[in-house]
Design a protein around this motif. Structure first.
Motif, PDB file in Angstrom:
ATOM      1  N   GLY A  78       2.615   2.167  -2.808  1.00  0.00           N
ATOM      2  CA  GLY A  78       2.837   2.621  -4.188  1.00  0.00           C
ATOM      3  C   GLY A  78       3.453   1.554  -5.079  1.00  0.00           C
ATOM      4  N   THR A  79       3.312   0.298  -4.674  1.00  0.00           N
ATOM      5  CA  THR A  79       3.878  -0.826  -5.441  1.00  0.00           C
ATOM      6  C   THR A  79       3.400  -0.823  -6.892  1.00  0.00           C
ATOM      7  N   THR A  80       2.094  -0.714  -7.055  1.00  0.00           N
ATOM      8  CA  THR A  80       1.494  -0.799  -8.394  1.00  0.00           C
ATOM      9  C   THR A  80       2.047   0.310  -9.285  1.00  0.00           C
TER      10      THR A  80
ATOM     11  N   ARG B  16       5.725   5.250   1.956  1.00  0.00           N
ATOM     12  CA  ARG B  16       4.620   6.210   2.003  1.00  0.00           C
ATOM     13  C   ARG B  16       4.395   6.593   3.447  1.00  0.00           C
TER      14      ARG B  16
ATOM     15  N   CYS C  25       1.225   5.767 -16.764  1.00  0.00           N
ATOM     16  CA  CYS C  25       1.289   5.111 -15.445  1.00  0.00           C
ATOM     17  C   CYS C  25       0.441   5.820 -14.392  1.00  0.00           C
TER      18      CYS C  25
ATOM     19  N   TYR D 122       6.243   7.978  -1.988  1.00  0.00           N
ATOM     20  CA  TYR D 122       4.983   8.135  -2.729  1.00  0.00           C
ATOM     21  C   TYR D 122       4.619   9.612  -2.860  1.00  0.00           C
TER      22      TYR D 122
ATOM     23  N   HIS E  71       1.135  -5.639 -11.920  1.00  0.00           N
ATOM     24  CA  HIS E  71       1.581  -6.817 -11.158  1.00  0.00           C
ATOM     25  C   HIS E  71       1.776  -8.037 -12.049  1.00  0.00           C
TER      26      HIS E  71
ATOM     27  N   LYS F 278       0.811  -1.238   0.000  1.00  0.00           N
ATOM     28  CA  LYS F 278       0.000   0.000   0.000  1.00  0.00           C
ATOM     29  C   LYS F 278       0.836   1.275   0.000  1.00  0.00           C
TER      30      LYS F 278
ATOM     31  N   SER G 239      -5.052   3.127   3.568  1.00  0.00           N
ATOM     32  CA  SER G 239      -5.134   2.392   2.301  1.00  0.00           C
ATOM     33  C   SER G 239      -5.266   0.889   2.568  1.00  0.00           C
TER      34      SER G 239
ATOM     35  N   ARG H  15      -7.828   3.124  -5.489  1.00  0.00           N
ATOM     36  CA  ARG H  15      -8.886   3.680  -4.645  1.00  0.00           C
ATOM     37  C   ARG H  15      -8.934   5.185  -4.835  1.00  0.00           C
ATOM     38  N   LYS H  16      -8.142   5.956  -4.046  1.00  0.00           N
ATOM     39  CA  LYS H  16      -8.195   7.418  -4.134  1.00  0.00           C
ATOM     40  C   LYS H  16      -6.877   8.016  -4.590  1.00  0.00           C
ATOM     41  N   ALA H  17      -5.789   7.391  -4.149  1.00  0.00           N
ATOM     42  CA  ALA H  17      -4.442   7.851  -4.509  1.00  0.00           C
ATOM     43  C   ALA H  17      -4.192   9.299  -4.095  1.00  0.00           C
TER      44      ALA H  17
END
Ligand code: PAP
Length: 349
Positions: free
Chosen positions: A86-88, A171, A276, A237, A116, A84, A179, A303-305
């Motif tokens: 910022g991996t993605t 983060r 991205c 992040y 992923h 949670k 998150s 979700r919201k970022a």
């Protein structure tokens, strides 16, 4: 859950030799497993305490296999994070930077595959089905891109001793916790009791959840990055949210794929940032509809970022407690966190 049942879509198939080895390995593994403290995380998943962190039990065997068998190459790039953080996003950026000359801009594989799927986890994918996958002769061409949530002290020595590179993203813990809370609410095991935010917060502060404690994870990579900045790039992040272009250039430079003047002139950096971005990835069909190897829908990753979303959920007492934990853990380290998108400076400097 049986690890063999979990990863159905991994194409590294065990050979008969692997199967023999698997029998001995299973005994060894079961013995080790017996000795470990076990708990349930607040979302109902089993976790076991190993080498100072809480390992999600369904991937514990894969973690050990990864530690025992992975042989890093000097050209490898490994994306590492606490969940949670910022991996993605970092996977999407790293993949795009490294492979940008392999495809036309509008044909970035990110349009068809989730981040992923393009950069696989050692523990959730590659070592889940086979304790010793043949990664050298697989279809991965250099630089091979991998990822993990395993803490720094538990990485295989071949990663630490080789010239492979690590990019780590952290983060601020308040946004990370919120998150994770929303993510786990969606994925709560059907038979697990509901948990209140208060109860989850208590476990968060104690570090009792998959890959926790967060503070040890971040400290481990922060320290290692300070000692070896050419090997580990430590990203935040919040900095990516604030200025993705400069962070993207920094990432490309570190990875050995710097943007040329020509590329900068032609807007390649901006194009990657846009591809991205949260707004773009969230709307792609692959990220709206597909599920990962554990059956988690990809859309749970978007979700919201936002930076500072925690302020909508945490009570003043929770904020106090987290501030204290941040101070206790990072006060003398030089590591600081931006807690809101408005704050001009990092908090706890
Ligand atoms: P993971 O470790 O399980 O893969 P990870 O990607 O690290 O999860 O974190 C998900 C968070 O990153 C979500 O944050 P939120 O809950 O506060 O909204 C998600 O929205 C955010 N996120 C996902 N993709 C992006 C992106 N491209 N840019 C910025 N934030 C993103």
């Amino acid at each position: 859950m049986d690890a063999k049942e979990i990863a159905k879509d991994i194409n590294i198939v065990p050979t008969p030799q692997d199967e023999d080895h698997e029998v001995n390995w299973e005994d060894e593994f079961q013995e080790l497993m017996q000795t470990l403290p076990k708990e349930k995380s607040w979302y109902g998943r089993d976790i076991c305490f190993y080498q100072g962190f809480w390992c999600p039990s369904p991937v514990f065997k894969a973690v050990i296999s990864f530690q025992k068998h992975f042989q890093a190459l000097d050209t490898d790039i490994i994306v590492i994070s606490f969940p949670k953080c910022g991996t993605t996003w970092l996977k999407a950026l790293t993949f795009s930077v490294v492979n940008r000359n392999q495809f036309a801009r509008e044909e970035n594989p990110l349009f068809r595959s989730g981040p992923h799927q393009l950069i696989r986890f050692f523990e959730y994918d590659l070592y889940l089905k086979n304790p010793s996958p043949d990664l050298e002769n697989s279809s991965l061409y250099p630089p091979r891109l991998f990822s993990t949530h395993v803490p720094y002290p538990s990485l295989p020595s071949s990663i630490k001793d080789s010239n492979s590179k690590i990019v780590y993203i952290c983060r601020n813990p308040m946004d990370m916790f919120i998150s994770l809370w929303f993510f786990t609410e969606k994925l709560r095991a059907e038979n697990s009791e509901p948990f209140s935010l208060d109860e989850a917060f208590e476990l968060f502060c104690r570090g009792t959840y998959g890959w926790g404690p967060f503070f040890d994870h971040v400290s481990g990579y922060w320290k290692a990055s300070q000692e070896n900045p050419n090997k580990i790039l430590f990203l935040k992040y919040e900095n990516l949210k604030e200025d993705i272009i400069s962070q993207l250039k920094k990432l490309a430079m570190f990875l050995g794929f710097p943007f040329t003047e020509e590329e900068e002139k032609h807007g390649v950096v901006e194009e990657i940032a846009k591809t991205c971005s949260f707004a773009n990835l969230k709307e792609l069909a692959v990220n709206k509809n597909d599920v990962n190897t554990f059956g988690f829908p990809h859309n749970t990753l978007f979700r919201k970022a936002e930076v500072g979303d925690w302020s909508n959920y945490l009570t003043p007492a929770m904020v106090d407690r987290l501030e204290k934990l941040i101070q206790e853990n990072f006060d003398k380290s030089g590591l600081t966190f931006k807690l809101s998108s408005q704050s001009p400076k990092d908090a706890f400097a």
